[in-house]
Design a protein around this motif. Structure first.
Motif, PDB file in Angstrom:
ATOM      1  N   LYS A  74      -8.084 -12.266  -3.179  1.00  0.00           N
ATOM      2  CA  LYS A  74      -6.957 -11.521  -2.638  1.00  0.00           C
ATOM      3  C   LYS A  74      -6.724 -10.199  -3.373  1.00  0.00           C
ATOM      4  CE  LYS A  74      -3.301 -13.141   0.099  1.00  0.00           C
ATOM      5  NZ  LYS A  74      -3.927 -12.424   1.142  1.00  0.00           N
ATOM      6  N   GLU A  75      -6.454  -9.204  -2.571  1.00  0.00           N
ATOM      7  CA  GLU A  75      -6.160  -7.866  -3.069  1.00  0.00           C
ATOM      8  C   GLU A  75      -5.047  -7.305  -2.179  1.00  0.00           C
ATOM      9  OE1 GLU A  75      -8.699  -3.797  -3.998  1.00  0.00           O
ATOM     10  OE2 GLU A  75      -9.784  -5.639  -3.604  1.00  0.00           O
ATOM     11  N   THR A  76      -4.268  -6.336  -2.650  1.00  0.00           N
ATOM     12  CA  THR A  76      -3.148  -5.826  -1.848  1.00  0.00           C
ATOM     13  C   THR A  76      -3.563  -4.739  -0.861  1.00  0.00           C
ATOM     14  OG1 THR A  76      -2.579  -4.279  -3.618  1.00  0.00           O
ATOM     15  CG2 THR A  76      -1.399  -6.384  -3.575  1.00  0.00           C
ATOM     16  N   GLY A  77      -4.677  -4.065  -1.106  1.00  0.00           N
ATOM     17  CA  GLY A  77      -5.146  -3.026  -0.195  1.00  0.00           C
ATOM     18  C   GLY A  77      -4.495  -1.676  -0.455  1.00  0.00           C
ATOM     19  N   TYR A  78      -5.049  -0.669   0.161  1.00  0.00           N
ATOM     20  CA  TYR A  78      -4.563   0.703   0.014  1.00  0.00           C
ATOM     21  C   TYR A  78      -5.043   1.526   1.202  1.00  0.00           C
ATOM     22  CZ  TYR A  78      -9.289   1.035  -1.897  1.00  0.00           C
ATOM     23  OH  TYR A  78     -10.642   0.940  -2.071  1.00  0.00           O
ATOM     24  N   ASN A  79      -4.441   2.699   1.389  1.00  0.00           N
ATOM     25  CA  ASN A  79      -4.763   3.545   2.545  1.00  0.00           C
ATOM     26  C   ASN A  79      -5.718   4.688   2.228  1.00  0.00           C
ATOM     27  OD1 ASN A  79      -3.004   2.093   4.292  1.00  0.00           O
ATOM     28  ND2 ASN A  79      -1.290   3.116   3.291  1.00  0.00           N
ATOM     29  N   LYS A  80      -5.627   5.218   1.015  1.00  0.00           N
ATOM     30  CA  LYS A  80      -6.463   6.357   0.637  1.00  0.00           C
ATOM     31  C   LYS A  80      -7.233   6.026  -0.636  1.00  0.00           C
ATOM     32  CE  LYS A  80      -2.635   9.175   1.485  1.00  0.00           C
ATOM     33  NZ  LYS A  80      -1.806  10.226   0.957  1.00  0.00           N
ATOM     34  N   ASN A  81      -8.397   6.628  -0.789  1.00  0.00           N
ATOM     35  CA  ASN A  81      -9.201   6.375  -1.982  1.00  0.00           C
ATOM     36  C   ASN A  81      -8.549   6.887  -3.254  1.00  0.00           C
ATOM     37  OD1 ASN A  81     -11.225   4.979  -0.705  1.00  0.00           O
ATOM     38  ND2 ASN A  81     -12.448   6.788  -0.319  1.00  0.00           N
ATOM     39  N   VAL A  82      -7.759   7.944  -3.138  1.00  0.00           N
ATOM     40  CA  VAL A  82      -7.086   8.496  -4.314  1.00  0.00           C
ATOM     41  C   VAL A  82      -5.584   8.318  -4.128  1.00  0.00           C
ATOM     42  CG1 VAL A  82      -6.737  10.546  -5.749  1.00  0.00           C
ATOM     43  CG2 VAL A  82      -8.947  10.184  -4.611  1.00  0.00           C
ATOM     44  N   GLU A  83      -5.069   7.233  -4.680  1.00  0.00           N
ATOM     45  CA  GLU A  83      -3.636   6.959  -4.671  1.00  0.00           C
ATOM     46  C   GLU A  83      -3.335   5.820  -5.639  1.00  0.00           C
ATOM     47  OE1 GLU A  83      -1.922   5.553  -1.007  1.00  0.00           O
ATOM     48  OE2 GLU A  83      -3.565   4.185  -0.608  1.00  0.00           O
ATOM     49  N   LEU A  84      -2.096   5.726  -6.075  1.00  0.00           N
ATOM     50  CA  LEU A  84      -1.703   4.690  -7.025  1.00  0.00           C
ATOM     51  C   LEU A  84      -1.849   3.282  -6.452  1.00  0.00           C
ATOM     52  CD1 LEU A  84       1.388   6.331  -8.760  1.00  0.00           C
ATOM     53  CD2 LEU A  84      -0.916   6.011  -9.666  1.00  0.00           C
ATOM     54  N   LYS A  85      -1.696   3.141  -5.132  1.00  0.00           N
ATOM     55  CA  LYS A  85      -1.845   1.822  -4.500  1.00  0.00           C
ATOM     56  C   LYS A  85      -3.246   1.238  -4.755  1.00  0.00           C
ATOM     57  CE  LYS A  85       1.270   1.844  -0.537  1.00  0.00           C
ATOM     58  NZ  LYS A  85       1.281   1.834   0.936  1.00  0.00           N
ATOM     59  N   ARG A  86      -4.243   2.106  -4.867  1.00  0.00           N
ATOM     60  CA  ARG A  86      -5.598   1.621  -5.114  1.00  0.00           C
ATOM     61  C   ARG A  86      -5.689   0.991  -6.506  1.00  0.00           C
ATOM     62  NH1 ARG A  86     -11.460   4.447  -4.004  1.00  0.00           N
ATOM     63  NH2 ARG A  86     -12.665   2.746  -4.893  1.00  0.00           N
ATOM     64  N   ILE A  87      -5.085   1.613  -7.485  1.00  0.00           N
ATOM     65  CA  ILE A  87      -5.083   1.065  -8.842  1.00  0.00           C
ATOM     66  C   ILE A  87      -4.373  -0.291  -8.856  1.00  0.00           C
ATOM     67  CG2 ILE A  87      -4.206   1.412 -11.195  1.00  0.00           C
ATOM     68  CD1 ILE A  87      -4.586   4.466 -10.640  1.00  0.00           C
ATOM     69  N   TYR A  88      -3.241  -0.367  -8.172  1.00  0.00           N
ATOM     70  CA  TYR A  88      -2.490  -1.615  -8.095  1.00  0.00           C
ATOM     71  C   TYR A  88      -3.306  -2.690  -7.378  1.00  0.00           C
ATOM     72  CZ  TYR A  88       1.247  -4.945  -7.246  1.00  0.00           C
ATOM     73  OH  TYR A  88       2.004  -6.082  -7.214  1.00  0.00           O
ATOM     74  N   SER A  89      -3.990  -2.306  -6.314  1.00  0.00           N
ATOM     75  CA  SER A  89      -4.822  -3.244  -5.562  1.00  0.00           C
ATOM     76  C   SER A  89      -5.944  -3.796  -6.429  1.00  0.00           C
ATOM     77  CB  SER A  89      -5.402  -2.539  -4.331  1.00  0.00           C
ATOM     78  OG  SER A  89      -6.035  -3.446  -3.477  1.00  0.00           O
ATOM     79  N   HIS A  90      -6.602  -2.933  -7.196  1.00  0.00           N
ATOM     80  CA  HIS A  90      -7.672  -3.373  -8.087  1.00  0.00           C
ATOM     81  C   HIS A  90      -7.122  -4.272  -9.198  1.00  0.00           C
ATOM     82  CE1 HIS A  90     -10.522   0.141  -6.865  1.00  0.00           C
ATOM     83  NE2 HIS A  90     -10.227  -0.668  -5.874  1.00  0.00           N
TER      84      HIS A  90
END
Length: 131
Positions: A74-90
């Motif tokens: 499970k991962e939370t996902g993100y919309n853009k490759n460069v955004e804080l959501k990606r770090i949180y998802s990882h």
């Protein structure tokens, strides 16, 4: 490498960014899983439930069955490759990978992992040292 493979029966492949059956692209981890299975190894491919190229979530792991076990972390996902959501998802992927490894009923004989993620490899290193 042949000596390592000859003594290994259960192989764990960990790759957060793999493309599975029916998805665009084809990468070496799916290739390895397919070919190791064909020659008699028990292969488990561990990847994310979030498909990074399309930015969408995957369905059930059995959808992608090609003769080896697939575990979707499970991962939370993100919309853009460069955004804080990606770090949180990882971060969530790594946290859930750690839980998955602790829950394993068997100890893999060989673990092969992708880089990136740095965090997932740190977790795998601790798991390898411990086991």
């Amino acid at each position: 490498m042949e000596k390592i493979l000859n003594s290994s029966k259960n192989i764990l492949l960990v790759c957060p960014f793999v493309s599975l059956k029916g998805e665009i692209y084809f990468n070496r981890f799916r290739y390895l899983a397919l070919n190791l299975t064909k020659i008699g190894y028990n292969v488990t491919l561990v990847t994310s439930d979030f498909e990074h190229f399309s930015k969408s979530f995957r369905g059930d792991a059995t959808t992608y069955n090609e003769g080896y076990e697939i575990v979707l972390i499970k991962e939370t996902g993100y919309n853009k490759n460069v955004e804080l959501k990606r770090i949180y998802s990882h971060y969530n992927f790594c946290k859930n990978l750690d839980k998955y490894l602790e829950s394993l009923q068997y100890k893999p004989d060989l673990i092969y992992s992708a880089y990136p993620l740095i965090c997932s490899n740190l977790i795998l290193g601790k798991y390898k040292d411990k086991n």
